[in-house]
Design an enzyme around this catalytic site. Structure first.
Site, PDB file in Angstrom:
ATOM      1  N   LYS A 149     -38.842  22.321   2.536  1.00 49.41           N
ATOM      2  CA  LYS A 149     -39.661  23.348   1.722  1.00 49.41           C
ATOM      3  C   LYS A 149     -40.554  22.496   0.689  1.00 49.41           C
ATOM      4  CE  LYS A 149     -40.301  27.604  -1.512  1.00 49.41           C
ATOM      5  NZ  LYS A 149     -39.590  28.402  -1.566  1.00 49.41           N
TER       6      LYS A 149
ATOM      7  N   ARG B 206     -47.422  34.550  -4.359  1.00 50.99           N
ATOM      8  CA  ARG B 206     -47.222  34.107  -5.818  1.00 50.99           C
ATOM      9  C   ARG B 206     -48.053  35.528  -5.586  1.00 50.99           C
ATOM     10  NH1 ARG B 206     -46.791  28.156  -6.789  1.00 50.99           N
ATOM     11  NH2 ARG B 206     -44.700  27.982  -5.401  1.00 50.99           N
TER      12      ARG B 206
ATOM     13  N   LYS C  37     -43.934  22.933  -9.165  1.00 54.03           N
ATOM     14  CA  LYS C  37     -41.862  23.335  -8.570  1.00 54.03           C
ATOM     15  C   LYS C  37     -41.900  22.160  -7.842  1.00 54.03           C
ATOM     16  CE  LYS C  37     -41.424  28.325  -7.648  1.00 54.03           C
ATOM     17  NZ  LYS C  37     -41.491  29.348  -7.029  1.00 54.03           N
TER      18      LYS C  37
ATOM     19  N   GLU D   8     -32.759  15.671   3.147  1.00 57.30           N
ATOM     20  CA  GLU D   8     -32.108  17.594   2.712  1.00 57.30           C
ATOM     21  C   GLU D   8     -31.731  18.231   4.648  1.00 57.30           C
ATOM     22  OE1 GLU D   8     -32.622  19.243   0.394  1.00 57.30           O
ATOM     23  OE2 GLU D   8     -33.893  17.632  -0.748  1.00 57.30           O
TER      24      GLU D   8
ATOM     25  N   LYS E  93     -40.894  25.016   5.682  1.00 62.67           N
ATOM     26  CA  LYS E  93     -41.962  25.670   5.555  1.00 62.67           C
ATOM     27  C   LYS E  93     -42.958  24.580   4.593  1.00 62.67           C
ATOM     28  CE  LYS E  93     -41.896  29.593   2.154  1.00 62.67           C
ATOM     29  NZ  LYS E  93     -41.076  30.201   0.842  1.00 62.67           N
TER      30      LYS E  93
ATOM     31  N   SER F 261     -47.919  32.975   3.677  1.00 61.43           N
ATOM     32  CA  SER F 261     -48.755  33.480   3.425  1.00 61.43           C
ATOM     33  C   SER F 261     -50.003  33.051   3.738  1.00 61.43           C
ATOM     34  CB  SER F 261     -48.195  34.242   1.631  1.00 61.43           C
ATOM     35  OG  SER F 261     -48.500  33.295   1.320  1.00 61.43           O
TER      36      SER F 261
ATOM     37  N   TYR G 117     -46.132  37.102   8.635  1.00 63.10           N
ATOM     38  CA  TYR G 117     -47.129  37.610   8.467  1.00 63.10           C
ATOM     39  C   TYR G 117     -47.674  38.493   9.736  1.00 63.10           C
ATOM     40  CZ  TYR G 117     -45.492  36.125   4.275  1.00 63.10           C
ATOM     41  OH  TYR G 117     -44.241  35.975   3.070  1.00 63.10           O
TER      42      TYR G 117
HETATM   43  C1  PBG Z   1     -39.794  31.294  -3.309  1.00 61.43           C
HETATM   44  C2  PBG Z   1     -40.327  31.887  -2.533  1.00 61.43           C
HETATM   45  C3  PBG Z   1     -41.264  31.073  -1.908  1.00 61.43           C
HETATM   46  C4  PBG Z   1     -42.207  31.428  -1.209  1.00 61.43           C
HETATM   47  C5  PBG Z   1     -40.944  32.492  -0.381  1.00 61.43           C
HETATM   48  N1  PBG Z   1     -39.405  31.999  -1.116  1.00 61.43           N
HETATM   49  C6  PBG Z   1     -42.979  31.117  -3.042  1.00 61.43           C
HETATM   50  C7  PBG Z   1     -42.917  30.097  -3.752  1.00 61.43           C
HETATM   51  O1  PBG Z   1     -42.077  29.051  -3.470  1.00 61.43           O
HETATM   52  O2  PBG Z   1     -42.810  30.297  -4.995  1.00 61.43           O
HETATM   53  C8  PBG Z   1     -43.101  31.677   0.365  1.00 61.43           C
HETATM   54  C9  PBG Z   1     -43.756  32.482   0.898  1.00 61.43           C
HETATM   55  C10 PBG Z   1     -44.818  32.993   1.538  1.00 61.43           C
HETATM   56  O3  PBG Z   1     -45.782  31.854   0.667  1.00 61.43           O
HETATM   57  O4  PBG Z   1     -45.419  33.680   2.438  1.00 61.43           O
HETATM   58  N2  PBG Z   1     -38.372  31.408  -4.011  1.00 61.43           N
END
Ligand code: PBG
Length: 322
Positions: free
Chosen positions: A194, A204, A216, A232, A247, A273, A312
């Protein structure tokens, strides 16, 4: 002359030689849940995506099941008044997210797959995926919270637990916690690679989960790295993950391919997203053909090696297939 064009001369031949296909059964649809009743709230930066109260969520799932979508990944949008520094609401008995999982599983049983989210950020007043102390994200102090969250979700019937937090050792910790509580059949889909991506922006917004301080980058991966993704993924496999996720998806197709080439576990790609919103925005302006770019994107993610695609676009894609 050798003529590769012969294999493209009609649609029927093109269909016959097509190497990659996308089946609706390989798609997972993300759904956002809010507390309350009769709510279907739009999300400005994600046209066509809503935050549902449980009653509305059940109607949405019924719609999706009719279209052939059977897998869902659920995210809670939590009121600021319920957030604290230890994400305690994530495993509280009256948590609406847990109730939603329970109701879906009671209604649908094995007909649907419910994938959850394990991470502190939707419930954290700091907006981080781990416990924050003096500006630092504490790894080992976060693990017991993730363990409790995972067990609470397994208890209400979740099929697959999805740790999205990127703390070290969390897959092993969660596996152990689930086993100890008797949930040896509950699976883990780990967000193995990730990345610290700006493509999470609209998500967010939807969850109001932007970190209060800092970013992060001490836990999510540097977008410049690929060898680290293998490391990982190896750890998560060893720790007992049943699925490995990459991701975001489209800017990371090479990582999807690398995990597919190196691991035997099902590879999942999360078409996040921002990837959704940018196509939607361009389509709204009439700059791109939405249906065509949606299909091309989803198929490209499959071609790179993803066995499962979280998107989505899942519902819209299924609607184009009827
Ligand atoms: C955080 C989390 C995130 C997403 C899923 N779980 C965003 C982040 O790390 O701030 C993002 C998913 C998306 O953008 O569709 N635990």
């Amino acid at each position: 002359m050798i003529r590769p064009r012969r294999n493209r001369k009609s649609k029927a031949i093109r269909d016959l030689v097509q190497e990659t296909r996308l089946d609706i059964k390989q798609l997972v649809y993300p759904l956002f849940i809010v507390d309350g009743e009769k709510k279907k709230l739009s999300i400005e930066s994600m046209p066509g995506i809503f935050k549902f109260s449980i009653d509305e969520l059940l109607l949405e799932i019924a719609d999706c099941v009719k279209l052939g979508i059977h897998s869902f990944i659920l995210f809670p949008s939590v009121d600021a008044s319920k957030k604290d520094t230890t994400a305690s609401y994530s495993y509280a008995a009256d948590n609406f997210y847990l109730k939603a999982i329970e109701q879906i599983k009671t209604k649908y049983g094995e007909e649907v797959v419910v994938i959850t989210d394990v991470a502190m950020d939707p419930y954290s007043s700091d907006g981080h995926d781990g416990v924050v102390k003096d500006g630092k994200i504490l790894n080992d102090e976060t693990l017991p919270i993730l363990g409790k969250m995972a067990v609470a979700q397994a208890k209400v019937g979740a099929d697959i637990i999805g740790p999205s937090d990127m703390m070290d050792g969390r897959v092993a910790y969660i596996r152990e916690a689930l086993n100890e509580a008797g949930y040896t059949d509950t699976s883990i889909m780990s967000y193995a690679a990730k990345y610290a991506s700006a493509f999470y922006g609209p998500f967010r917004d939807a969850l109001d989960s932007t970190p209060g301080e800092g970013d992060k980058k001490t836990y999510q991966m540097n977008p410049a790295n690929s060898i680290e993704a293998i490391r990982e993924a190896e750890l998560d496999e060893l720790e007992g993950a049943d699925f490995l996720m990459v991701k975001p998806a489209l800017p990371y197709l090479d990582i999807i391919k690398s995990l597919k080439d190196n691991f035997d576990l099902p590879i999942v790609a999360y078409n996040v997203s921002g990837e959704y919103s940018m196509l939607k925005a361009a389509a709204e302006k009439g700059w791109l053909d939405e249906k065509a770019v949606m299909e091309e994107s989803l198929l490209s993610i499959r071609r790179a090696g993803a066995d499962i695609v979280i998107s989505y676009f899942a519902k819209e894609y299924a609607m184009t297939r009827i």
